[in-house]
Design an enzyme around this catalytic site. Sequence first.
Site, PDB file in Angstrom:
ATOM      1  N   GLU A  12      43.545  41.686  48.153  1.00 21.66           N
ATOM      2  CA  GLU A  12      42.629  41.299  47.087  1.00 21.66           C
ATOM      3  C   GLU A  12      43.267  41.806  45.797  1.00 21.66           C
ATOM      4  O   GLU A  12      43.313  43.009  45.560  1.00 21.66           O
ATOM      5  CB  GLU A  12      41.265  41.930  47.369  1.00 21.66           C
ATOM      6  CG  GLU A  12      40.130  41.166  46.756  1.00 21.66           C
ATOM      7  CD  GLU A  12      39.778  41.769  45.426  1.00 21.66           C
ATOM      8  OE1 GLU A  12      40.338  41.282  44.409  1.00 21.66           O
ATOM      9  OE2 GLU A  12      38.968  42.698  45.400  1.00 21.66           O
ATOM     10  N   CYS A  19      38.313  42.892  38.836  1.00 31.85           N
ATOM     11  CA  CYS A  19      39.361  41.899  39.137  1.00 31.85           C
ATOM     12  C   CYS A  19      38.878  40.473  38.920  1.00 31.85           C
ATOM     13  O   CYS A  19      39.651  39.605  38.541  1.00 31.85           O
ATOM     14  CB  CYS A  19      39.884  42.094  40.554  1.00 31.85           C
ATOM     15  SG  CYS A  19      38.605  42.316  41.760  1.00 31.85           S
ATOM     16  N   LYS A  27      42.946  55.198  52.482  1.00 27.90           N
ATOM     17  CA  LYS A  27      43.685  55.856  51.387  1.00 27.90           C
ATOM     18  C   LYS A  27      43.075  55.425  50.055  1.00 27.90           C
ATOM     19  O   LYS A  27      43.285  54.296  49.600  1.00 27.90           O
ATOM     20  CB  LYS A  27      45.170  55.492  51.395  1.00 27.90           C
ATOM     21  CG  LYS A  27      45.935  56.413  50.435  1.00 27.90           C
ATOM     22  CD  LYS A  27      47.079  55.764  49.721  1.00 27.90           C
ATOM     23  CE  LYS A  27      46.767  55.127  48.407  1.00 27.90           C
ATOM     24  NZ  LYS A  27      46.373  55.991  47.296  1.00 27.90           N
ATOM     25  N   GLU A  59      46.859  39.579  33.576  1.00 25.93           N
ATOM     26  CA  GLU A  59      45.647  40.374  33.793  1.00 25.93           C
ATOM     27  C   GLU A  59      45.771  41.626  32.934  1.00 25.93           C
ATOM     28  O   GLU A  59      46.682  42.438  33.124  1.00 25.93           O
ATOM     29  CB  GLU A  59      45.507  40.761  35.265  1.00 25.93           C
ATOM     30  CG  GLU A  59      44.229  41.525  35.523  1.00 25.93           C
ATOM     31  CD  GLU A  59      44.035  41.940  36.976  1.00 25.93           C
ATOM     32  OE1 GLU A  59      44.938  42.556  37.552  1.00 25.93           O
ATOM     33  OE2 GLU A  59      42.960  41.639  37.517  1.00 25.93           O
TER      34      GLU A  59
HETATM   35  P1  NDP Z   1      47.969  49.712  42.123  1.00 26.36           P
HETATM   36  O1  NDP Z   1      48.125  48.372  42.700  1.00 26.36           O
HETATM   37  O2  NDP Z   1      49.178  50.550  41.916  1.00 26.36           O
HETATM   38  O3  NDP Z   1      46.977  50.617  43.019  1.00 26.36           O
HETATM   39  C1  NDP Z   1      46.062  50.163  43.970  1.00 26.36           C
HETATM   40  C2  NDP Z   1      46.126  51.030  45.225  1.00 26.36           C
HETATM   41  O4  NDP Z   1      47.389  50.850  45.857  1.00 26.36           O
HETATM   42  C3  NDP Z   1      46.022  52.535  44.951  1.00 26.36           C
HETATM   43  O5  NDP Z   1      45.364  53.169  46.021  1.00 26.36           O
HETATM   44  C4  NDP Z   1      47.483  52.940  44.901  1.00 26.36           C
HETATM   45  O6  NDP Z   1      47.682  54.312  45.145  1.00 26.36           O
HETATM   46  C5  NDP Z   1      48.039  52.100  46.025  1.00 26.36           C
HETATM   47  N1  NDP Z   1      49.477  51.909  45.995  1.00 26.36           N
HETATM   48  C6  NDP Z   1      50.336  52.065  44.950  1.00 26.36           C
HETATM   49  N2  NDP Z   1      51.609  51.825  45.343  1.00 26.36           N
HETATM   50  C7  NDP Z   1      51.556  51.502  46.655  1.00 26.36           C
HETATM   51  C8  NDP Z   1      52.535  51.148  47.629  1.00 26.36           C
HETATM   52  N3  NDP Z   1      53.828  51.067  47.335  1.00 26.36           N
HETATM   53  N4  NDP Z   1      52.125  50.870  48.889  1.00 26.36           N
HETATM   54  C9  NDP Z   1      50.830  50.909  49.212  1.00 26.36           C
HETATM   55  N5  NDP Z   1      49.849  51.278  48.337  1.00 26.36           N
HETATM   56  C10 NDP Z   1      50.215  51.554  47.083  1.00 26.36           C
HETATM   57  O7  NDP Z   1      47.178  49.552  40.782  1.00 26.36           O
HETATM   58  P2  NDP Z   1      47.294  50.497  39.489  1.00 26.36           P
HETATM   59  O8  NDP Z   1      46.406  51.626  39.705  1.00 26.36           O
HETATM   60  O9  NDP Z   1      48.710  50.806  39.153  1.00 26.36           O
HETATM   61  O10 NDP Z   1      46.729  49.526  38.372  1.00 26.36           O
HETATM   62  C11 NDP Z   1      47.629  48.698  37.666  1.00 26.36           C
HETATM   63  C12 NDP Z   1      47.060  47.340  37.456  1.00 26.36           C
HETATM   64  O11 NDP Z   1      46.661  46.792  38.695  1.00 26.36           O
HETATM   65  C13 NDP Z   1      45.805  47.312  36.618  1.00 26.36           C
HETATM   66  O12 NDP Z   1      46.087  47.319  35.292  1.00 26.36           O
HETATM   67  C14 NDP Z   1      45.191  46.018  37.069  1.00 26.36           C
HETATM   68  O13 NDP Z   1      45.784  44.955  36.372  1.00 26.36           O
HETATM   69  C15 NDP Z   1      45.569  45.934  38.520  1.00 26.36           C
HETATM   70  N6  NDP Z   1      44.477  46.360  39.419  1.00 26.36           N
HETATM   71  C16 NDP Z   1      43.740  45.396  40.003  1.00 26.36           C
HETATM   72  C17 NDP Z   1      42.698  45.749  40.818  1.00 26.36           C
HETATM   73  C18 NDP Z   1      41.863  44.722  41.460  1.00 26.36           C
HETATM   74  O14 NDP Z   1      40.747  45.015  41.841  1.00 26.36           O
HETATM   75  N7  NDP Z   1      42.360  43.531  41.640  1.00 26.36           N
HETATM   76  C19 NDP Z   1      42.336  47.141  41.045  1.00 26.36           C
HETATM   77  C20 NDP Z   1      43.206  48.089  40.386  1.00 26.36           C
HETATM   78  C21 NDP Z   1      44.224  47.685  39.607  1.00 26.36           C
HETATM   79  P3  NDP Z   1      47.743  55.413  43.957  1.00 26.36           P
HETATM   80  O15 NDP Z   1      47.130  54.789  42.767  1.00 26.36           O
HETATM   81  O16 NDP Z   1      46.957  56.531  44.509  1.00 26.36           O
HETATM   82  O17 NDP Z   1      49.166  55.758  43.764  1.00 26.36           O
END
Ligand code: NDP
Length: 477
Positions: free
Chosen positions: A250, A284, A175, A384
Amino acid sequence: MTTTIHTTWDRDSILVGGDWIPVTDCTEVHDPATESVIGRSASAGIAHVDAAVAAARSAGTAWGTSSPEDRAEILDALCTQLRARRQLLVDTTVAEVGAPVTVAEEAHIDLGIEILASYARLARDLPFRERLGRTLLLRRPAGVVACITPWNYPFYQLAAKVGAALAAGCTTVVKPAELTPLSTYLFADAAIDAGLPAGVLNLVPGSGRTVGAALTAHPGVDVVSFTGSTAVGRGVAHAAAESLTRACLELGGKSASVVLGDAPLPAAVTATVDAAMLNSGQTCSAWTRLLVPRTRYEDAVELAAGHAGTLRVGDPRDRATQLGPVISAAQRRSIAEAVDAAVAGGARLAAGGSGMPADLETGHYLRPTVLADVGPHDPIVRDEIFGPVLVVLPHDGDDDAIRLANDSDYGLGGAVWSADPERALGVAARMDTGQVDINGAPFNPEAPFGGWKSSGLGRELGRFGVEEFTELTAVQR
Ligand code: NDP
């Protein structure tokens, strides 16, 4: 092996059991630099998730008992197919992530393919059968892996998860983030052309709240591999715990770059600024806290601000660009608000700020920002931010620097700079974090990557990444 390259960014299907199945719901994909619609992706529902998990389970019997050598050959073929699509993958990453073309080439696509190639080597080399005294230790595939990927490095994250799962003999349901699904479609096309058996890779794009949550709680999933925010990661761990499903997480970071008293300051500071700003700060493991000796604090702030001011922000398709836009208007707003709040709280804005670069009107752009005179408990130092924002803090020697570096909820990456390699190693060995680079050492794609504390659970990449997706059977003889 055939190569059929689909160049369209209009993808209205999900991949289940080797078949592309059209779905009625689709989501638009936007270019963060132009803010225009560049494509469409399918938006799967719960029934699609069930079908994808069933297909992965059914394919697992044959794939899970295939020889590691056969799996390595498929991974090699996948790399060949991806290399044939390199330009398209780069163009897609520039368009959906807004990554500058040179960053898309190196840090997204080439590194992702290199990681897949490393998994092919590991499939050949890892001891899937090992003697332990009179015991024969069998390292067996854990089953179906749900791979939930973020938008910051969509292709790299996919390669890191799917490559390890395939090497281990697991089947996968993927996904991607709704904001950046297009490179994942290209990966799936390449996997089909590489001869990956039907059902070993299934693709169900859609929202996290629907598809991600359904995968996480699904009884047919054996391991959830998630990269994203700590808040969502915590929910994933909770949901997975209900069925005692293993969750590899992660998550976020607030990594420290520790400059010791004997380090060459300009090299350490400029490299830290570059690392903090890579991918517009949406990395990250970015070094977003620069810790420098108090006696050299003003020099360090000036150097950091000066270097940040030279970084070229703009059109990601221009090879001279160093920072593209951030991913979305919401992400831009959240970063800008964090910067404004820090300044309102007394931080000194040494470079950048929350406004748009003067010469840009469209796109989610921000200037590389350096903040000084912040306190260790300020939100800008603890949270972050996930944007091009670096804070500079003074330390009073090695012990104090280690204390400050460890004074974080996170523990993902980090750096130490010193003229004395043994002194640097001594500091690195006391930092509570998953990875530390000494004096700008290059990234090793086979070294374990993952976090302490709120940065996650488990490790990705290399041998440790493959082992996350295996179970042990000890046969006593
Ligand atoms: P999310 O944690 O929401 O998204 C990461 C992934 O998880 C996406 O594929 C998202 O789907 C999915 N997801 C969202 N909700 C759920 C759920 N309830 N169950 C399972 N999967 C889910 O990150 P955001 O895009 O909201 O980013 C917000 C913050 O997260 C950023 O500002 C940053 O601080 C952090 N982040 C950190 C990352 C890292 O590499 N450590 C990467 C990305 C974000 P979808 O987006 O399609 O709804």
